[in-house]
Design an enzyme around this catalytic site. Structure first.
Site, PDB file in Angstrom:
ATOM      1  N   LYS A  62       0.932   3.957  -4.202  1.00  0.00           N
ATOM      2  CA  LYS A  62       1.290   3.484  -5.538  1.00  0.00           C
ATOM      3  C   LYS A  62       0.254   3.875  -6.593  1.00  0.00           C
ATOM      4  O   LYS A  62       0.563   3.896  -7.788  1.00  0.00           O
ATOM      5  CB  LYS A  62       1.526   1.968  -5.519  1.00  0.00           C
ATOM      6  CG  LYS A  62       2.576   1.501  -4.501  1.00  0.00           C
ATOM      7  CD  LYS A  62       3.866   2.280  -4.587  1.00  0.00           C
ATOM      8  CE  LYS A  62       4.964   1.882  -3.614  1.00  0.00           C
ATOM      9  NZ  LYS A  62       4.646   1.864  -2.183  1.00  0.00           N
ATOM     10  N   TYR A 275      14.073  -3.932   6.915  1.00  0.00           N
ATOM     11  CA  TYR A 275      12.846  -3.796   6.132  1.00  0.00           C
ATOM     12  C   TYR A 275      11.811  -4.857   6.546  1.00  0.00           C
ATOM     13  O   TYR A 275      12.137  -6.049   6.637  1.00  0.00           O
ATOM     14  CB  TYR A 275      13.145  -3.945   4.637  1.00  0.00           C
ATOM     15  CG  TYR A 275      11.883  -3.921   3.807  1.00  0.00           C
ATOM     16  CD1 TYR A 275      11.350  -2.714   3.372  1.00  0.00           C
ATOM     17  CD2 TYR A 275      11.200  -5.094   3.511  1.00  0.00           C
ATOM     18  CE1 TYR A 275      10.164  -2.695   2.648  1.00  0.00           C
ATOM     19  CE2 TYR A 275      10.019  -5.085   2.789  1.00  0.00           C
ATOM     20  CZ  TYR A 275       9.500  -3.875   2.364  1.00  0.00           C
ATOM     21  OH  TYR A 275       8.321  -3.855   1.667  1.00  0.00           O
ATOM     22  N   TYR A 301       5.699   0.446   6.664  1.00  0.00           N
ATOM     23  CA  TYR A 301       6.012   1.808   6.198  1.00  0.00           C
ATOM     24  C   TYR A 301       5.486   2.906   7.136  1.00  0.00           C
ATOM     25  O   TYR A 301       6.261   3.620   7.761  1.00  0.00           O
ATOM     26  CB  TYR A 301       5.430   2.030   4.795  1.00  0.00           C
ATOM     27  CG  TYR A 301       6.014   1.141   3.742  1.00  0.00           C
ATOM     28  CD1 TYR A 301       7.236   1.451   3.142  1.00  0.00           C
ATOM     29  CD2 TYR A 301       5.360  -0.017   3.334  1.00  0.00           C
ATOM     30  CE1 TYR A 301       7.777   0.627   2.162  1.00  0.00           C
ATOM     31  CE2 TYR A 301       5.901  -0.843   2.356  1.00  0.00           C
ATOM     32  CZ  TYR A 301       7.104  -0.513   1.771  1.00  0.00           C
ATOM     33  OH  TYR A 301       7.640  -1.321   0.818  1.00  0.00           O
TER      34      TYR A 301
HETATM   35  C1  LIG Z   1       5.750   1.694  -1.135  1.00  0.00           C
HETATM   36  C2  LIG Z   1       5.236   2.286   0.122  1.00  0.00           C
HETATM   37  C3  LIG Z   1       5.901   3.346   0.770  1.00  0.00           C
HETATM   38  C4  LIG Z   1       7.238   3.865   0.329  1.00  0.00           C
HETATM   39  O1  LIG Z   1       7.158   4.629  -0.820  1.00  0.00           O
HETATM   40  P1  LIG Z   1       8.426   4.668  -1.785  1.00  0.00           P
HETATM   41  O2  LIG Z   1       7.998   5.506  -2.893  1.00  0.00           O
HETATM   42  O3  LIG Z   1       8.707   3.234  -2.147  1.00  0.00           O
HETATM   43  O4  LIG Z   1       9.571   5.225  -1.018  1.00  0.00           O
HETATM   44  C5  LIG Z   1       5.337   3.903   1.877  1.00  0.00           C
HETATM   45  N1  LIG Z   1       4.185   3.432   2.363  1.00  0.00           N
HETATM   46  C6  LIG Z   1       3.531   2.411   1.797  1.00  0.00           C
HETATM   47  C7  LIG Z   1       2.284   1.941   2.444  1.00  0.00           C
HETATM   48  C8  LIG Z   1       4.034   1.805   0.660  1.00  0.00           C
HETATM   49  O5  LIG Z   1       3.386   0.774   0.120  1.00  0.00           O
END
Ligand SMILES: *Cc1c(COP(=O)(O)O)cnc(C)c1O
Length: 353
Positions: A62, A275, A301
């Site tokens: 992010k 999720y 993730y």
């Molecule tokens: C938000 C996030 C993702 C996914 O990325 P997107 O752009 O939302 O698809 C992957 N890994 C981590 C650790 C995240 O925080």
């Protein structure tokens, strides 16, 4: 890469500083070989792009998006960032940290999206850090249109006299996705500098900004490198549509031609029950990567993304001579909110060995 890649000196090179932008990340993030994991799997040569090392509040993907989102917020003279995410959102944590860096307030809506969580889930990990950065938090039950909720809260805050800037969940709009278009260009530049080229890029894909930004960026600089998104939350059909829509919007912002739908590749076999619920393959990937490489993944993730990569290697998806780059998008802060699941798996492995 499969075809002749665009070169930093070529006319297609993009100056991302032409967009409103602030600096939040340690760039470029390194690309490192995963030698012991590659040897363990006996497949192609695996590499990792360390976006867990972007630096902002324990790092993660992010930070790159927020460079452009905060740039836009400051341009609009905002004094507050408003966003939303799941309770253990890494995006909310990094947004709160970015707000501090620029003297802005931050407010977040946290969706109770994950069922049957441990008692500590709403206190530790990312939530602890959100509070440390002074974010004000509101909780919501699961299943609402969270971006609509957050937008109406943004209007409420405006009525109360704040100057709020709304950032969608995951920072995933075309402005945020610019961060991953810039990352795509950074990868291409690193290839030129090192002489190491890749046949595949693999990334976790959730709210789609990362995947879509990579696709749009590679397309805009004329590089054919395919990007496989490992879905962390929904079926392939829905994820493909969402990624393509945002990739198109991002390509438009980049003043590039439309993106071909053949570029949106999604693997959805590693979502598990949904999720934020780690599957057995998620926990295996976390433990295997920790023990072969000393690298921390996360239960929401990158554990699923890496499980997808491992699964694809095992099913012979890649050629043995391929170089495959995995994007580490961060998230290990959430490990502590999933202590029970993670610890149980580590103990089982210890007994087995
Ligand atoms: C938000 C996030 C993702 C996914 O990325 P997107 O752009 O939302 O698809 C992957 N890994 C981590 C650790 C995240 O925080």
């Amino acid at each position: 890469m499969a075809t002749t890649p665009a070169h930093p000196q070529s006319g297609r090179w993009i100056d991302f500083d032409r967009y409103p932008r602030v600096r939040l990340s340690h760039l470029p993030t390194p690309i490192e070989p995963l030698e012991r994991l590659s040897a363990h799997l006996g497949g192609p040569r695996l590499f990792i792009k360390r976006d867990d090392c972007t630096g902002l509040a324990t790092g993660g993907n992010k930070a790159r998006k927020l460079e452009f989102l905060v740039g836009e917020a400051l341009k609009q003279n905002a004094d507050m960032l408003v966003t939303q995410g799941a309770v253990q959102s890494n995006h909310v944590r990094q947004t709160a940290a970015a707000a501090c860096r620029f003297g802005l307030k931050s407010h977040a809506l946290l969706e109770r999206r994950v069922p049957n969580v441990a008692a500590a889930y709403e206190e530790t990990g990312n939530v602890l850090l959100d509070k440390m950065f002074g974010a004000t938090l509101e909780f919501r039950p699961s299943g609402l249109d969270m971006n609509a909720e957050a937008q109406s809260v943004t209007e409420r805050l405006r009525d109360e006299g704040h100057r709020p800037y709304f950032i969608p969940g995951g920072g995933s709009n075309a402005i945020g996705a610019l961060g991953y278009a810039a990352c795509a260009q950074e990868i291409v530049q690193q290839c030129h500098e090192s002489g190491l080229f890749f046949q595949w890029l693999v990334t976790p894909t959730g709210s789609t900004g990362t995947h879509a930004g990579l696709i749009a960026g590679l397309h805009a600089v004329g590089v054919e490198l395919p990007v496989m998104g490992v879905s962390v939350r929904q079926k392939k059909e829905r994820q493909v549509g969402a990624v393509l829509a945002l990739a198109q919007a991002t390509a438009t912002l980049l003043e590039a031609t439309p993106v071909s739908s053949s570029r949106t590749l999604v693997e959805d076999a590693y979502v598990g029950e949904g999720y934020g619920i780690p599957a057995a393959s998620t926990l295996e990937a976390i433990t295997l990567t920790a023990r072969t490489e000393g690298i921390l993944l996360d239960p929401v993730y990158t554990g699923k993304g890496m499980a997808g990569l491992i699964g694809l290697v095992r099913q012979g998806f890649f050629r043995p001579t391929d170089n495959v780059l995995f994007l580490h998008t961060g998230g290990s802060t959430a490990l502590f909110a999933y202590e029970d699941a993670v610890a149980e798996r580590s103990i089982k492995l210890r007994k087995a060995s």
